[in-house]
Design a protein around this motif. Structure first.
Motif, PDB file in Angstrom:
ATOM      1  N   LYS A 262       0.809  -1.212   0.000  1.00  0.00           N
ATOM      2  CA  LYS A 262       0.000   0.000   0.000  1.00  0.00           C
ATOM      3  C   LYS A 262       0.846   1.267   0.000  1.00  0.00           C
ATOM      4  O   LYS A 262       0.322   2.354  -0.014  1.00  0.00           O
ATOM      5  CB  LYS A 262      -0.915   0.026   1.224  1.00  0.00           C
ATOM      6  N   SER A 263       2.168   1.079   0.067  1.00  0.00           N
ATOM      7  CA  SER A 263       2.971   2.308   0.147  1.00  0.00           C
ATOM      8  C   SER A 263       2.784   3.158  -1.099  1.00  0.00           C
ATOM      9  O   SER A 263       2.923   4.362  -1.074  1.00  0.00           O
ATOM     10  CB  SER A 263       4.443   1.972   0.351  1.00  0.00           C
ATOM     11  N   ARG A 264       2.440   2.468  -2.202  1.00  0.00           N
ATOM     12  CA  ARG A 264       2.169   3.264  -3.401  1.00  0.00           C
ATOM     13  C   ARG A 264       0.916   4.086  -3.208  1.00  0.00           C
ATOM     14  O   ARG A 264       0.740   5.129  -3.804  1.00  0.00           O
ATOM     15  CB  ARG A 264       1.950   2.358  -4.618  1.00  0.00           C
ATOM     16  N   ASP A 265       0.019   3.538  -2.396  1.00  0.00           N
ATOM     17  CA  ASP A 265      -1.249   4.225  -2.222  1.00  0.00           C
ATOM     18  C   ASP A 265      -1.280   5.019  -0.934  1.00  0.00           C
ATOM     19  O   ASP A 265      -2.283   5.605  -0.586  1.00  0.00           O
ATOM     20  CB  ASP A 265      -2.398   3.199  -2.202  1.00  0.00           C
ATOM     21  N   LYS A 266      -0.140   4.987  -0.225  1.00  0.00           N
ATOM     22  CA  LYS A 266      -0.134   5.682   1.057  1.00  0.00           C
ATOM     23  C   LYS A 266      -0.323   7.175   0.831  1.00  0.00           C
ATOM     24  O   LYS A 266       0.110   7.725  -0.172  1.00  0.00           O
ATOM     25  CB  LYS A 266       1.198   5.420   1.760  1.00  0.00           C
ATOM     26  N   GLU A 267      -0.931   7.796   1.788  1.00  0.00           N
ATOM     27  CA  GLU A 267      -1.239   9.213   1.630  1.00  0.00           C
ATOM     28  C   GLU A 267       0.028  10.051   1.481  1.00  0.00           C
ATOM     29  O   GLU A 267       0.891  10.040   2.336  1.00  0.00           O
ATOM     30  CB  GLU A 267      -2.019   9.687   2.850  1.00  0.00           C
ATOM     31  N   THR A 268       0.107  10.757   0.386  1.00  0.00           N
ATOM     32  CA  THR A 268       1.276  11.606   0.157  1.00  0.00           C
ATOM     33  C   THR A 268       0.934  13.035   0.550  1.00  0.00           C
ATOM     34  O   THR A 268      -0.209  13.337   0.870  1.00  0.00           O
ATOM     35  CB  THR A 268       1.639  11.609  -1.331  1.00  0.00           C
ATOM     36  N   VAL A 269       1.944  13.886   0.478  1.00  0.00           N
ATOM     37  CA  VAL A 269       1.692  15.300   0.774  1.00  0.00           C
ATOM     38  C   VAL A 269       0.659  15.851  -0.199  1.00  0.00           C
ATOM     39  O   VAL A 269      -0.239  16.599   0.172  1.00  0.00           O
ATOM     40  CB  VAL A 269       2.991  16.124   0.688  1.00  0.00           C
ATOM     41  N   SER A 270       0.794  15.446  -1.471  1.00  0.00           N
ATOM     42  CA  SER A 270      -0.178  15.890  -2.471  1.00  0.00           C
ATOM     43  C   SER A 270      -1.588  15.492  -2.067  1.00  0.00           C
ATOM     44  O   SER A 270      -2.527  16.280  -2.172  1.00  0.00           O
ATOM     45  CB  SER A 270       0.121  15.259  -3.833  1.00  0.00           C
ATOM     46  N   ASP A 271      -1.721  14.249  -1.593  1.00  0.00           N
ATOM     47  CA  ASP A 271      -3.047  13.791  -1.176  1.00  0.00           C
ATOM     48  C   ASP A 271      -3.580  14.671  -0.062  1.00  0.00           C
ATOM     49  O   ASP A 271      -4.756  15.021  -0.028  1.00  0.00           O
ATOM     50  CB  ASP A 271      -2.980  12.343  -0.681  1.00  0.00           C
ATOM     51  N   LYS A 272      -2.686  15.018   0.855  1.00  0.00           N
ATOM     52  CA  LYS A 272      -3.127  15.839   1.983  1.00  0.00           C
ATOM     53  C   LYS A 272      -3.629  17.191   1.492  1.00  0.00           C
ATOM     54  O   LYS A 272      -4.666  17.679   1.925  1.00  0.00           O
ATOM     55  CB  LYS A 272      -1.967  16.039   2.971  1.00  0.00           C
ATOM     56  N   ILE A 273      -2.853  17.774   0.584  1.00  0.00           N
ATOM     57  CA  ILE A 273      -3.255  19.078   0.044  1.00  0.00           C
ATOM     58  C   ILE A 273      -4.590  18.947  -0.685  1.00  0.00           C
ATOM     59  O   ILE A 273      -5.479  19.783  -0.540  1.00  0.00           O
ATOM     60  CB  ILE A 273      -2.198  19.629  -0.931  1.00  0.00           C
ATOM     61  N   ASP A 274      -4.712  17.849  -1.428  1.00  0.00           N
ATOM     62  CA  ASP A 274      -5.936  17.664  -2.199  1.00  0.00           C
ATOM     63  C   ASP A 274      -7.156  17.502  -1.310  1.00  0.00           C
ATOM     64  O   ASP A 274      -8.274  17.796  -1.717  1.00  0.00           O
ATOM     65  CB  ASP A 274      -5.809  16.441  -3.121  1.00  0.00           C
TER      66      ASP A 274
END
Lengths: 668, 76
Positions: A262-274
Motif C-alpha cells: 500500500k505504500s504506493r497508495d499511502k497518503e502523500t503530501v499531495s493527497d493531503k493538500i488535495d
C-alpha cells in the motif's frame, strides 16, 4: 449429535496460537503431556451451534520435519488421529515464513482452514492482503482475525465446521517441484505402493519424504529400502534442499500475488493538500479566491506600478529625447513625426503593457506547473456539466486569459469532438491579455476610482457569454453526452524558477517580437494612413484612415462610439488587439502614447457609458488573425471559422448595443 | 458492485469494465485493468471519485465509475 469434530490447532510459535486456543475453548481445557515426551498437550471441547468440537492444540512448530520432539508429536497426531480439520494459525505480518508450515500441513492431506492472525498489525503497517485470492490459491478457507479481539470468531468456526463436513472430497493443492522431482515422485510411488505399512499416508507426501530420505519414514520402511533412491540429483544437489527451495519459490509467487504494497497508495503530501483543494465545500471557494488573487496581483499590485514606470520612460524620456535629438540633427519634420508619433507612439503605447502581460503569464505558469490545473478540472466538473461540458473543458478557458492561441490548441485534450468544437468556439470570449491595454486605458480614463471593478466586470462578462453560448451550442449544433471526466492528478510540484522563467520569457519574447514586427509595421502603416491622403500630407481628420473610419463609423453610432477614430481602431484590432491602443495613441496624436494625455483626448469622443460599451465590443468582437488561423487549424473547417467570425461580430454588436441603450436609461 | 459505490479509503479489485471498446482501452491504458488493485481515495455520491492505481492518482467521472465492476478486498 454425538460425533465430535476433531480439530487440530497448528502454527508457528508466537503466532497467537495460545490466545486463539483460549478464545475458542474458554476456560474449559485440560493440560497434559504428549505420551512419552515432555511436550505439553492441550485439549478443549466446546459446542458451536449444533456441533461438538474437540480442539487439540499442537505445539508451536516451524515445520514438520522429524528433528524435534514438537515436530514429531505433531506429525504423529495428524497421521494417526486424522483430525477432520487442521486449523492453521498464520501470522499475517510474517507471511512467508508462516506459509512454509502451511504448505507442509496441506501436503499431509488433511483439510486445512487458515486463521490469518495479526491483521491489526498488518493494517497499521500499511499492508493489505487479498484474502479471497489467498484462499483460492491454497484451496483452503482463509479467515482474517485478530486473536485478541476475535471479531470473526463465528466466521472462523463456520469455516471449520463446513470444511469438516466436506473433508471427504478434499484434494490438497500440489506444489510444482519441477520436472526432475515430479518424475521421481511418480517413480517412488510405484516402488513403495505395495508396502502395507505406508498405506495410511497421503501418497504424494509420502513419496516426497522418501526422496528426502526422511528418517522416520525410512525407519518405517525398514533398513533394506535405503538403496532405492539416490538422495542427490545429477548436479550433486540434495533433493531434500531442492524441495525446500521449491516450496519457498511457490510461496514467493503466492505472496507477490496476494499482498498489496500500500505504500504506493499511502497518503502523500499531495493527497493531503488535495483533501482541502478538492474538498467538496472548500474546493470551489478556494479556486475563486486564487483566481481573484491572480487578477489582483496582475493588475493592481505588480502590473500597474510597473506600467507607470514603463509609460513614463516611453512617453516622456524616450519620446522627448528622440524629438530633441532628431530636431537637433536637422531631420525633416515628417520623419520626426514618423519616428516620434508613429513608431515610438505606436510601439511604446503597447510596450507599456508588457509588465501586466508578463505578470499574468507568470501567474498562469505557476498554476500550470504546480499541477493545480488538473485539480481545477475536477473542481469545475460539476459546474461545467450543467452547461454540457466536462471539467477538462474549463482549462482552455483559464488559459484563454493569457492568450487564446495556446488556449485553443490545448482543447486537443478533449476527446469528444462536440465538446472540442464548443470549447474552441467560445474561447475568444475569454478576454486575452492583448485586450487588457484597451481596458486599462479606458478604465483609467473613465473610471479612475473603480478601475479594478470595471476590468473585472469585463472578464466576468466574457465568462458569462462563453458559458451561455456553450450551453446553447451543446444543445444545438454540438449536441452530445458530455464525456465523463478521466484525468490524472499529477503530484503537486513547487514550480522551479527556471521552469516559470522559461514559460514567461517565451511569452514575453513573443510579445516583444510581435511589437517589434507586426505592431511596428502596423504603426508605420497607420501613421501613414493617418497623415496622408490622396493630396499628400493631411491633417488626421482628412486622411485615408479617416475616410475609412468615417465610412464604418455609422455602424457604431447606436453603440455610442460612432466616431472614426474608434471605428478605425477596431478595424486595426483584427490584426492584433494590442494595436487598438497603438492606433488610438497615434490617431489622437497624444504625445507618444502617454496614457494620461490620451485619456484626456478620449474624453472628447467618449462618455463613461460609451467607453464601457466600447470595451464590451472589444471584448466580444472578431478574434485577431492569430486566433482566426488557429481556429481554422484546429477545427479544420472554413465553415466553422467563418461562423465564429460572423457570430462573434453579431453577438458583440448586439450586446454592446444593449449595454449602451439600456445603460443610457440609467445614466440619463 | 461498481466502483462508484465503493467507500472512501477502501481497497477494491477491478473485475470487469462494462463499456464500449474505446473507453475500455482508454482505461486499460491508464492502468485500470481487471485484477488490478485500486484504492478509493475520495468518493462523494453523484460526483467524480479520486482513486490511486499503480502509484498514480486518477479522477474518474460519474459516467466512468459506474461502468467499472469491482469487489471489495477482504478486510476485517
Amino acid at each position: 449429535m454425538d460425533k465430535k469434530i476433531k480439530v487440530a490447532l497448528a502454527g508457528n510459535p508466537n503466532s497467537g496460537k495460545t490466545t486463539l486456543f483460549n478464545e475458542l475453548t474458554g476456560a474449559r481445557h485440560y493440560v497434559g503431556n504428549w505420551p512419552g515426551v515432555t511436550v505439553e498437550k492441550k485439549e478443549g471441547g466446546f459446542k458451536y451451534g449444533e456441533e461438538n468440537i474437540l480442539l487439540t492444540d499442537l505445539p508451536g512448530i516451524y515445520s514438520i520435519s522429524p528433528y524435534t520432539m514438537e515436530e514429531i508429536v505433531t506429525r504423529k497426531f495428524i497421521i494417526e488421529e486424522k483430525p477432520d480439520v487442521i486449523l492453521n494459525i498464520v501470522d499475517a505480518s510474517n507471511l512467508e515464513r508462516n506459509l512454509y508450515l502451511t504448505i507442509q500441513l496441506i501436503e499431509m492431506g488433511r483439510p486445512v482452514v487458515i486463521a490469518l492472525n495479526m491483521m491489526d498489525i498488518v493494517e497499521k503497517k500499511g499492508i493489505g492482503i487479498d484474502v479471497e485470492a489467498l484462499s483460492k490459491k491454497l484451496k483452503a478457507t482463509v479467515v482474517p482475525i485478530t486473536a485478541s479481539k476475535m471479531g470473526n470468531k463465528g466466521k472462523l468456526l463456520d469455516a471449520v465446521v463446513e470444511t469438516a463436513k466436506k473433508s471427504d472430497g478434499y484434494y490438497p493443492i500440489e506444489v510444482d517441484y519441477g520436472q526432475d522431482i515430479e518424475n521421481k515422485i511418480v517413480e517412488t510411488h510405484k516402488l513403495i505402493d505395495h508396502l502395507a505399512c505406508l498405506g495410511r499416508f497421503n501418497h504424494r507426501w509420502l513419496s516426497l519424504r522418501v526422496i528426502e530420505e526422511d528418517i522416520e519414514i525410512m525407519n518405517l520402511m525398514g533398513s533394506g529400502q535405503k538403496a532405492y533412491l539416490d538422495p542427490e540429483n545429477s548436479h550433486g544437489e540434495r533433493y531434500e534442499e531442492l524441495i525446500v527451495k521449491k516450496k519457498y519459490e511457490f510461496i514467493n509467487r503466492l505472496v507477490d500475488a496476494v499482498v498489496i504494497d500500500k505504500s504506493r497508495d499511502k497518503e502523500t503530501v499531495s493527497d493531503k493538500i488535495d483533501k482541502i483543494a478538492m474538498n467538496r465545500y472548500l474546493g470551489l471557494p478556494i479556486f475563486i479566491l486564487i483566481m481573484m488573487g491572480v487578477f489582483a496581483f496582475t493588475f493592481d499590485v505588480v502590473g500597474n506600478r510597473l506600467l507607470d514606470l514603463v509609460d513614463v520612460f516611453f512617453s516622456e524620456i524616450l519620446a522627448n529625447a528622440a524629438f530633441d535629438w532628431l530636431t537637433g540633427a536637422g531631420v525633416s519634420e515628417w520623419l520626426i513625426s514618423l519616428v516620434v508619433e508613429g513608431i515610438i507612439g505606436g510601439v511604446g503605447g503597447i510596450l507599456v503593457f508588457l509588465p501586466n502581460i508578463a505578470t499574468l503569464f507568470f501567474a498562469i505558469s505557476i498554476l500550470e506547473d504546480s499541477g493545480y490545473m488538473a485539480r481545477v478540472a475536477f473542481i469545475m466538473d460539476r459546474t461545467m456539466r450543467r452547461i454540457g461540458l466536462s471539467g477538462k473543458a474549463f482549462i482552455p478557458m483559464v488559459l484563454g486569459f493569457g492568450c487564446n492561441v495556446p488556449a485553443i490548441m490545448s482543447t486537443r485534450t478533449l476527446e469528444n469532438k462536440q465538446d472540442r468544437m464548443t470549447a474552441i468556439l467560445i474561447n475568444p470570449f475569454m478576454s486575452c491579455s492583448a485586450r487588457l491595454p484597451v481596458y486599462t486605458l479606458f478604465a483609467s480614463a473613465f473610471f479612475p476610482r473603480n478601475k479594478s471593478m470595471v476590468v473585472f466586470s469585463l472578464y466576468f462578462l466574457g465568462i458569462a457569454v462563453a458559458v451561455t453560448v456553450a450551453f446553447v451550442f451543446k444543445r444545438t449544433f454540438f449536441k452530445s453526452e458530455p464525456i465523463p471526466l478521466l484525468i490524472e492528478l499529477p503530484p503537486y510540484r513547487i514550480p522551479t524558477a527556471k521552469g516559470i522563467g522559461i514559460h514567461v520569457w517565451e511569452r514575453v519574447k513573443e510579445f516583444i517580437v510581435k511589437a517589434g514586427t507586426l505592431i511596428f509595421a502596423a504603426s508605420i502603416v497607420i501613421w501613414f494612413l493617418l497623415n496622408y491622403n490622396f493630396a499628400g500630407p493631411a491633417a488626421f481628420t482628412d486622411s485615408f484612415a479617416a475616410s475609412v473610419g468615417k465610412f464604418i463609423a455609422p455602424m457604431f453610432t447606436p453603440l455610442g462610439f460612432g466616431n472614426w477614430r474608434a471605428s478605425l481602431s477596431l478595424l486595426t484590432g483584427v490584426v492584433a488587439k494590442e494595436i487598438i491602443v497603438s492606433n488610438m495613441s497615434i490617431a489622437y496624436g497624444a504625445g507618444a502614447g502617454s496614457g494620461a494625455s490620451l485619456a484626456d483626448a478620449l474624453s472628447a469622443s467618449f462618455t463613461s457609458l460609451s467607453a464601457y460599451s466600447f470595451m464590451v465590443y472589444v471584448l466580444l468582437y472578431i478574434p485577431c488573425i492569430g486566433v482566426i488561423s488557429v481556429i481554422k487549424k484546429e477545427t479544420g473547417s472554413w465553415k466553422w471559422t467563418g461562423f465564429s467570425i460572423v457570430y462573434q461580430m453579431t453577438l458583440a454588436w448586439v450586446i454592446a448595443f444593449g449595454v449602451y441603450q439600456i445603460g443610457g436609461l440609467f445614466v440619463g | 458492485m461498481v466502483i462508484a459505490e465503493a467507500k472512501a479509503n477502501s481497497f477494491v479489485v477491478i473485475d470487469r469494465i462494462h463499456s464500449g471498446r474505446n473507453l475500455k482501452m482508454r482505461l486499460y491504458n491508464m492502468g485500470l485493468t481487471p485484477g488490478v488493485r485500486v484504492k478509493v481515495i475520495s468518493s462523494e455520491p453523484g460526483n467524480a471519485i479520486v482513486i490511486s492505481v499503480r502509484g498514480s492518482r486518477l479522477v474518474l467521472g460519474k459516467g466512468i465509475s459506474e461502468k467499472i465492476e469491482v469487489r471489495n478486498l477482504g478486510k476485517i
